[in-house]
Write a protein that holds these residues in place. Structure first.
Motif, PDB file in Angstrom:
ATOM      1  N   ARG A 140       0.846  -1.190   0.000  1.00 37.60           N
ATOM      2  CA  ARG A 140       0.000   0.000   0.000  1.00 37.60           C
ATOM      3  C   ARG A 140       0.883   1.242   0.000  1.00 37.60           C
ATOM      4  N   ASP A 145      -3.875   1.259  -3.209  1.00 35.02           N
ATOM      5  CA  ASP A 145      -3.471  -0.121  -3.442  1.00 35.02           C
ATOM      6  C   ASP A 145      -2.391  -0.149  -4.513  1.00 35.02           C
ATOM      7  N   ARG A 202      -2.395  -3.645  12.649  1.00 37.55           N
ATOM      8  CA  ARG A 202      -2.729  -3.168  11.303  1.00 37.55           C
ATOM      9  C   ARG A 202      -2.952  -1.652  11.290  1.00 37.55           C
ATOM     10  N   ARG A 203      -1.970  -0.950  11.814  1.00 39.02           N
ATOM     11  CA  ARG A 203      -2.094   0.511  11.853  1.00 39.02           C
ATOM     12  C   ARG A 203      -0.721   1.159  11.830  1.00 39.02           C
ATOM     13  N   ASP A 252      -5.629   3.411  10.373  1.00 34.43           N
ATOM     14  CA  ASP A 252      -6.020   2.008  10.358  1.00 34.43           C
ATOM     15  C   ASP A 252      -5.929   1.471   8.940  1.00 34.43           C
ATOM     16  N   ASP A 308      -5.838  -2.167   6.091  1.00 36.15           N
ATOM     17  CA  ASP A 308      -6.375  -3.499   5.824  1.00 36.15           C
ATOM     18  C   ASP A 308      -5.268  -4.516   5.589  1.00 36.15           C
TER      19      ASP A 308
END
Length: 412
Positions: A71, A82, A381-382, A399, A401
């Motif tokens: 990312r 993405d 995941r941050r 945050d 994904d």
């Protein structure tokens, strides 16, 4: 000199053509972008396809080695982009614009679309689209170092290829030029030359200054036993050695190499082997074993060892800023670099680091720019944005994904 011691979100502000022209009046373009327009109607520093801004346009490149997901987090807009999945990536590095995703069979190059050009008395900040560039050969141990004109890929066997920076900026790898010989560490572009370490048998490595074709043009007196780690600062190129560091400098075309010694014998596992710092800063950090951090003030030619808790990651913005240390308790700690005193600690804990600390996964990193620090939390995941000048206040939390186990910052 050795000293022992114990213990706002950025807002985009695009400049108008009138402001750009006025701000750079009388300055000559140094060819920082893919084109160097000569028309007087073209603002100084113009780069085709990019927008210029008044503030740094930082972006974070993120990778999850487990899934191959990648990312790009735009720190100006907060938007997450993405990018292509890359299986087998084990390391992520950057030169301030391009991200290099290192894998077993090669290194993928991603243009983050955020960078700066330093003209000495003023700086230009740019933002453009994110784009894939291509795949460089070279497996584990490949090192990549760049400046405004060249990107040098040094393989684990010491062979080095020079790529034109202009080619990368146009979205292509181009055809590299192979340097003659092999080298004892990464070849570093500096002052329109290349700084390399050469070794004759088992003798200590020595500094060689090469032109961009690989011809040796200078060999300042130097010795570097067991070279590990390098960094480019405003004071010159720093090369880590068993007894301290070598500082290679250029002054009016003359290159010199100066030893900055630890001042005492340092066990191998406590030497500075990998430097971390804010780009353009002359204050470097490196782990000093498991429970301390080296701070190298290049300007003062002085090492300071700061005793901390168990170290996972460390960095600093430089003089006047705290030493930032992520410790195995999962908290970010701030230390005064001159006294070694702890000045701040984050509460609650920011990340779960035991897995990374044991070497089973990439350890979190601390990226630093002129106003903020960024800490990745793979398990959560941050990514945290830290105001290091305000008692390590968490300014923003992003945050994600994916598990951002790999992270670098561009645009600085």
């Amino acid at each position: 000199m050795l000293v022992r011691s114990r213990t706002r979100p950025l807002a985009p502000a695009l400049l108008s053509a009138a402001l750009l022209t006025a701000g750079c009046a009388g300055q000559q373009d140094t060819g920082s972008g893919p084109e160097n327009p000569s028309s007087s109607a073209t603002p100084h520093g113009y780069v085709e396809g990019a927008a210029e801004a008044a503030e740094q346009q930082s972006r974070l490149l993120l990778g999850d080695p487990g899934t191959g997901d990648t990312r790009v987090l735009d720190l100006i807009t907060g938007k997450v982009h993405d990018t292509a999945r890359r299986a087998g990536v084990t390391e992520l590095t950057t030169d301030g614009r391009f991200g290099y995703f290192h894998g077993a069979d090669g290194t993928h190059v991603l243009d983050s679309g955020a960078w700066m050009v330093d003209h000495g008395d003023h700086v230009h900040y740019y933002r453009a689209k994110i784009q894939e560039v291509g795949e460089l050969p070279g497996g584990p141990g490949t090192s990549i170092r760049s400046d405004a004109g060249a990107t040098v890929v040094t393989a684990a066997d010491g062979k080095a290829d020079v790529h034109s920076r202009a080619d990368l900026e146009k979205g292509t790898l181009g055809t590299p030029a192979r340097l003659p010989g092999t080298y004892a560490g990464p070849v570093v572009p500096y002052a329109e030359h290349l700084i390399a370490l050469t070794r004759d048998g088992d003798a200590p490595a020595k500094v060689a200054v090469l032109d961009r074709s690989g011809k040796r043009v200078a060999a300042p007196e130097s010795e570097c036993e067991d070279p590990q780690g390098d960094a480019v600062t405003r004071r010159g190129v720093v090369l880590g050695c068993a007894d301290g560091a070598l500082l290679v400098r250029e002054d009016d075309g003359t290159f010199t190499a100066e030893k900055i010694a630890y001042g005492e014998d340092v066990p191998k596992n406590e030497r500075a082997a990998r430097f971390r710092h804010r780009p353009d800063s002359s204050t470097l950090t490196a782990a000093a074993g498991g429970n301390a951090v080296w701070v190298l003030d290049v300007t003062k030619r002085a090492w300071t060892r700061v005793e901390t808790g168990p170290v996972v990651a460390a960095n600093t913005a430089g003089e006047g800023s705290p030493l930032l240390v992520l410790e195995t308790d999962g908290a970010l700690h701030g230390y005064d670099m001159s006294t070694g005193k702890e000045t701040a600690v984050t509460e609650p804990l920011l990340t779960d680091v035991p897995e990374a600390a044991t070497g089973e996964a990439p350890a979190p990193v601390i990226e630093v720019d002129r106003s903020r620090a960024y800490l990745n939390d793979p398990a959560g995941r941050r990514v945290y944005e830290i105001d290091y000048n305000d008692a390590l206040r968490v300014a923003r939390t992003f945050d994600l994904d994916v598990r951002p186990s790999l992270m670098v910052e561009t645009g600085r």
